[in-house]
Scaffold this active site. Sequence first.
Site, PDB file in Angstrom:
ATOM      1  N   LYS A 159     -12.916   5.597   2.675  1.00 37.86           N
ATOM      2  CA  LYS A 159     -12.433   4.953   3.896  1.00 37.86           C
ATOM      3  C   LYS A 159     -12.794   5.757   5.141  1.00 37.86           C
ATOM      4  O   LYS A 159     -13.114   6.935   5.070  1.00 37.86           O
ATOM      5  CB  LYS A 159     -10.915   4.724   3.812  1.00 37.86           C
ATOM      6  CG  LYS A 159     -10.606   3.499   2.946  1.00 37.86           C
ATOM      7  CD  LYS A 159      -9.158   3.086   2.975  1.00 37.86           C
ATOM      8  CE  LYS A 159      -8.994   1.826   2.114  1.00 37.86           C
ATOM      9  NZ  LYS A 159      -7.576   1.493   1.887  1.00 37.86           N
ATOM     10  N   ARG A 181      -7.075   3.895  -6.321  1.00 29.95           N
ATOM     11  CA  ARG A 181      -8.070   2.811  -6.277  1.00 29.95           C
ATOM     12  C   ARG A 181      -9.355   3.386  -5.685  1.00 29.95           C
ATOM     13  O   ARG A 181      -9.362   3.792  -4.519  1.00 29.95           O
ATOM     14  CB  ARG A 181      -7.513   1.678  -5.403  1.00 29.95           C
ATOM     15  CG  ARG A 181      -8.423   0.484  -5.237  1.00 29.95           C
ATOM     16  CD  ARG A 181      -7.782  -0.541  -4.303  1.00 29.95           C
ATOM     17  NE  ARG A 181      -8.664  -1.669  -4.077  1.00 29.95           N
ATOM     18  CZ  ARG A 181      -9.660  -1.672  -3.198  1.00 29.95           C
ATOM     19  NH1 ARG A 181      -9.885  -0.620  -2.440  1.00 29.95           N
ATOM     20  NH2 ARG A 181     -10.429  -2.742  -3.073  1.00 29.95           N
TER      21      ARG A 181
END
Length: 260
Positions: free
Chosen positions: A204, A239
């Site tokens: 991210k 995740r």
Amino acid sequence: MGIINLTPDSFSDGGRYFSLDQARARARQLVAEGADIIDLGGESTRPGSQEVSVQEELDRVIPVIEAISADLPIPISIDTSKPQVMREAVAAGAGLINDVMALRRPGALEAARDLSVPVCLMHMQGEPRSMQIQPNYQDPVAEVRAFLEGRVNTCVAAGIPHNRLLLDPGFGFGKNLAHNLSLLKNLRSIADIGLPLLVGISRKSMIGNILGDRPVEGRLFGSLASAVMALERGAVIVRVHDVAPTVDVIRVTSVVLAAE
Ligand code: 8Y7
């Protein structure tokens, strides 16, 4: 939890896993690398992304779930906020609902209640199209915690018992870098709610930002560092895009955490 994106516009793997054969091969690879869950999504939730129609999302995910769930040794998580996609995905073989809207769409609570599979409730401030424009908190950790506790209460009142719920603070979803850092540092406060904690930090922009605007391909080691910190603070599912290296990280971290 290994990720398969069935979207043409997802930022970190650019829709590379779009065909049935490719999705099947990717699923096999994730299993071989040690994934315990596969998260399958047909709608991008990246900042600024547009919504897709129910039919488009169904066309992307249902054939893949049907193709891979039968002989897959691990559960498929369906990443969706749409009640009809939840219902058809579970009918096709999905075993977990991963909803970045935390069942706030009309009909989603009822769908999840009827389906009897676990549900991950994620925090997001705003909506994907605009969530990164001006995220705003007085106290991000307290506010995320209060939001998740509120959603748990709503779910329980709607007939979804505690033992079917997982929680996720939603890194990057309506949060700036300072908000994300504070949530990771103080993640224990979210784990202390008492439900299993899932986190998604892999590749991210918070990792890219910390590393001086590092592009997505260069974010693996930073992502692994964040996984260690999340596990230490009570996360039980991470995740990720890069399963094999993350499995090593989980094994080493959990052995140390279990030591005398
Ligand atoms: C998360 C997620 C995404 C996350 C959960 C990306 C679908 C953006 N991030 N689901 N989904 N938690 N539960 O960068 O952090 O992968 S999409």
